[in-house]
Design a protein around this motif. Structure first.
Motif, short mmCIF file in Angstrom:
data_model
loop_
_atom_site.label_atom_id
_atom_site.label_comp_id
_atom_site.label_asym_id
_atom_site.label_seq_id
_atom_site.Cartn_x
_atom_site.Cartn_y
_atom_site.Cartn_z
N THR A 32 0.85 -1.19 0.00
CA THR A 32 0.00 0.00 0.00
C THR A 32 0.89 1.24 0.00
OG1 THR A 32 -0.07 0.09 2.39
CG2 THR A 32 -1.79 -1.19 1.31
N SER A 33 0.28 2.37 -0.27
CA SER A 33 1.04 3.62 -0.33
C SER A 33 1.86 3.81 0.94
CB SER A 33 0.08 4.80 -0.46
OG SER A 33 -0.81 4.53 -1.51
N LYS A 34 1.32 3.37 2.07
CA LYS A 34 1.99 3.61 3.35
C LYS A 34 2.95 2.49 3.71
CE LYS A 34 -1.82 6.21 5.32
NZ LYS A 34 -2.90 5.74 4.41
N ASP A 35 2.80 1.33 3.09
CA ASP A 35 3.60 0.18 3.51
C ASP A 35 4.12 -0.57 2.27
OD1 ASP A 35 4.75 -1.87 4.86
OD2 ASP A 35 2.87 -2.85 5.45
N ILE A 36 5.31 -0.16 1.82
CA ILE A 36 5.91 -0.78 0.64
C ILE A 36 7.13 -1.58 1.11
CG2 ILE A 36 6.94 -0.40 -1.63
CD1 ILE A 36 5.47 2.27 -1.76
N ASN A 37 7.08 -2.90 0.90
CA ASN A 37 8.18 -3.77 1.33
C ASN A 37 9.31 -3.73 0.28
OD1 ASN A 37 9.72 -6.32 1.36
ND2 ASN A 37 8.41 -6.79 3.11
N GLU A 38 10.49 -3.29 0.73
CA GLU A 38 11.65 -3.13 -0.17
C GLU A 38 12.00 -4.44 -0.88
OE1 GLU A 38 13.53 -0.52 -1.07
OE2 GLU A 38 12.30 0.89 0.12
N ASP A 39 12.00 -5.55 -0.12
CA ASP A 39 12.38 -6.85 -0.71
C ASP A 39 11.40 -7.25 -1.82
OD1 ASP A 39 14.54 -7.03 0.93
OD2 ASP A 39 13.54 -8.31 2.42
N ASP A 40 10.11 -6.99 -1.59
CA ASP A 40 9.12 -7.32 -2.63
C ASP A 40 9.37 -6.50 -3.89
OD1 ASP A 40 7.90 -9.09 -0.94
OD2 ASP A 40 6.25 -7.76 -0.36
N MET A 41 9.70 -5.22 -3.71
CA MET A 41 9.96 -4.35 -4.87
C MET A 41 11.22 -4.80 -5.61
SD MET A 41 7.50 -2.23 -5.20
CE MET A 41 6.24 -3.12 -4.35
N LEU A 42 12.24 -5.21 -4.84
CA LEU A 42 13.47 -5.71 -5.48
C LEU A 42 13.16 -6.96 -6.30
CD1 LEU A 42 16.21 -5.29 -2.72
CD2 LEU A 42 16.14 -4.20 -4.99
N LEU A 43 12.34 -7.85 -5.72
CA LEU A 43 11.98 -9.08 -6.43
C LEU A 43 11.19 -8.75 -7.70
CD1 LEU A 43 11.77 -12.15 -6.67
CD2 LEU A 43 9.77 -12.08 -5.15
N ALA A 44 10.24 -7.82 -7.57
CA ALA A 44 9.43 -7.43 -8.74
C ALA A 44 10.34 -6.88 -9.84
CB ALA A 44 8.38 -6.39 -8.34
N GLY A 45 11.30 -6.03 -9.44
CA GLY A 45 12.24 -5.45 -10.40
C GLY A 45 13.09 -6.52 -11.08
N LYS A 46 13.51 -7.50 -10.29
CA LYS A 46 14.35 -8.59 -10.82
C LYS A 46 13.57 -9.42 -11.84
CE LYS A 46 17.15 -12.40 -8.95
NZ LYS A 46 16.36 -13.62 -9.02
N ILE A 47 12.31 -9.68 -11.50
CA ILE A 47 11.45 -10.46 -12.43
C ILE A 47 11.37 -9.75 -13.78
CG2 ILE A 47 9.06 -11.16 -12.88
CD1 ILE A 47 8.81 -11.76 -9.83
N ILE A 48 11.15 -8.42 -13.74
CA ILE A 48 11.04 -7.65 -14.99
C ILE A 48 12.36 -7.69 -15.76
CG2 ILE A 48 10.77 -5.31 -15.95
CD1 ILE A 48 8.11 -6.47 -14.95
N LYS A 49 13.49 -7.48 -15.06
CA LYS A 49 14.80 -7.46 -15.75
C LYS A 49 15.12 -8.81 -16.38
CE LYS A 49 16.67 -3.75 -12.92
NZ LYS A 49 17.37 -3.45 -11.66
N GLU A 50 14.54 -9.87 -15.82
CA GLU A 50 14.76 -11.22 -16.38
C GLU A 50 13.71 -11.57 -17.43
OE1 GLU A 50 14.88 -13.64 -12.88
OE2 GLU A 50 16.96 -13.06 -12.41
N GLY A 51 12.86 -10.59 -17.79
CA GLY A 51 11.90 -10.82 -18.88
C GLY A 51 10.54 -11.32 -18.43
N GLY A 52 10.28 -11.29 -17.11
CA GLY A 52 8.98 -11.77 -16.61
C GLY A 52 7.94 -10.67 -16.56
N LEU A 53 6.73 -11.03 -16.07
CA LEU A 53 5.61 -10.08 -16.01
C LEU A 53 5.10 -9.90 -14.58
CD1 LEU A 53 3.43 -11.20 -19.08
CD2 LEU A 53 5.39 -9.63 -19.05
N VAL A 54 4.81 -8.65 -14.22
CA VAL A 54 4.32 -8.31 -12.88
C VAL A 54 3.12 -7.37 -13.02
CG1 VAL A 54 4.88 -7.15 -10.70
CG2 VAL A 54 6.66 -8.49 -11.87
N ALA A 55 1.99 -7.72 -12.40
CA ALA A 55 0.83 -6.81 -12.37
C ALA A 55 0.96 -5.91 -11.16
CB ALA A 55 -0.46 -7.61 -12.31
#
Ligand code: AMP
Ligand code: MG
Length: 349
Positions: A9-32
């Motif tokens: 949520t706007s108030k609670d963004i987990n850094e590790d989750d964002m890093l994982l989401a970013g990694k998935i994208i850089k490896e060619g995956g899809l994130v909603a």
């Protein structure tokens, strides 16, 4: 594929989750991911394979270009060229926000992302989770709405789960979106700036900072014979499974006509649904009736519209009747989506 589901949520963004989401994208995956308009289905905008995957996941025709989401103005340089002065004026006034601009694309953007066009649609969403995710993923996220092609856009993470579970790598649940209909699209590549798709940012708001702006004639009328300039606007869209008709007139006439139609449809064996308002709810008789809110509150109507269309599907409604709404200002975006959901089937009393 196992789809990872995380909350942010706007108030609670987990850094590790964002890093994982970013990694998935850089490896060619899809994130909603959540935005202020609807949920987006993101892939690396600079990777042609990622864009191909987006089309496949949605079942979207590959001539229907994707919007590139960025998190800072400077990102324009890599993906566009000959940036017109109007783009900076609009960015200063409305970014981050629900406005997509069409400009000429650079060679860095593969034609898979732009549906074969030499222009590119760019937007900076006004949502802290979206901005964080875009940064974490390298700055360039191609993202159409995260629904199966043709269905109403997702306004809740559960809608994305319904359409994309097992098909994409990750879904970031940011709760219910704020606006509920997709961004305004404005074309800056040919003469006078032109609205190709109406949204929260209205023609009047654009004119206040830009001067005269045109609007694509096909937005509320499919009889003009003209072809919509945004390739995506030509497809049946935002549509529930049931047949849908909009009925326009005075409140009294509309209530009577809807109830008569419901009765006739029931006699033919249909399961009937009515999209009504707080004002008419008690006067309507149907198998399933749903209020989009108060008639005058177009913001609430926009926020609830897609969710209600999806609920009619969930309840296997086969004949849907809807009231009509004002098409002034932001109401134009609401009516555009409603008309498309109904395949432009409107009866004026
Ligand atoms: P969606 O992201 O699902 O809301 O769809 C994106 C919309 O943007 C579609 O209607 C596309 O046709 C439109 N669009 C994207 N890129 C362009 C472009 N370069 N020119 C015109 N329309 C575009
Ligand atoms: Mg869409």
């Amino acid at each position: 594929m196992k789809t990872i589901l995380v909350k942010a949520t706007s108030k609670d963004i987990n850094e590790d989750d964002m890093l994982l989401a970013g990694k998935i994208i850089k490896e060619g995956g899809l994130v909603a991911f959540p935005t202020e308009t609807v949920y987006g289905l993101g892939g690396d905008a600079l990777n042609s394979q990622s864009s191909k995957k987006i089309y496949a996941a949605k079942g979207r025709p590959s001539d229907n270009p994707l919007i590139v989401h960025i998190s800072k103005w400077e990102s324009m340089d890599l993906i566009s060229r000959d940036i017109p002065k109007e783009a900076k004026i609009l960015a200063d006034a409305f970014w981050p926000g629900p406005l997509t601009m069409i400009v000429k694309k650079s060679d860095a953007v593969p034609t898979e992302t732009t549906g074969g066009l030499d222009t590119v649609a760019i937007r900076m969403p006004d949502h802290p989770v979206a901005l964080k995710f875009i940064e974490s993923a390298g700055g360039y996220i191609a993202a159409p709405s995260a629904n199966t092609s043709g269905k109403p856009s997702p306004t809740l993470a559960s809608h994305v789960v319904d359409d994309m579970d097992g098909i994409i790598d990750m879904i970031i649940d940011g709760g219910e979106v704020g606006i509920g209909v997709e961004s305004t699209i404005v074309d800056l590549t040919e003469g006078r700036p032109t609205i190709l798709r109406p949204g929260y940012i209205t023609e009047e708001m654009l004119e206040r900072v830009l001067g005269p702006v045109d609007t694509d004639k096909t937005i509320l009328d499919n009889n003009s014979g003209a072809k919509p300039k945004a390739p995506g606007m030509k497809y049946r869209h935002y549509a529930p499974k049931g047949d849908m008709m909009i009925i326009e007139g005075s409140q009294e006439e509309v209530v009577k006509a809807i109830n008569d139609n419901v009765k006739a449809s029931k006699e033919k064996g249909a399961k009937t649904g009515v999209l009504c308002t707080d004002e008419t709810f008690d006067l309507i008789e149907a198998d399933v009736k749903k209020s989009v809110g108060k008639r005058e509150d177009e913001h609430e109507i926009a926020r609830r519209l897609y969710r209600i269309l999806r609920e009619f599907d969930d309840e296997n409604v086969t004949a849907i009747y809807s009231e009509s709404f004002s098409s002034e200002g932001f109401g134009q975006a609401v009516m555009n989506r409603l008309m498309k959901a109904a395949g432009f089937n409107i009866r004026k009393l």
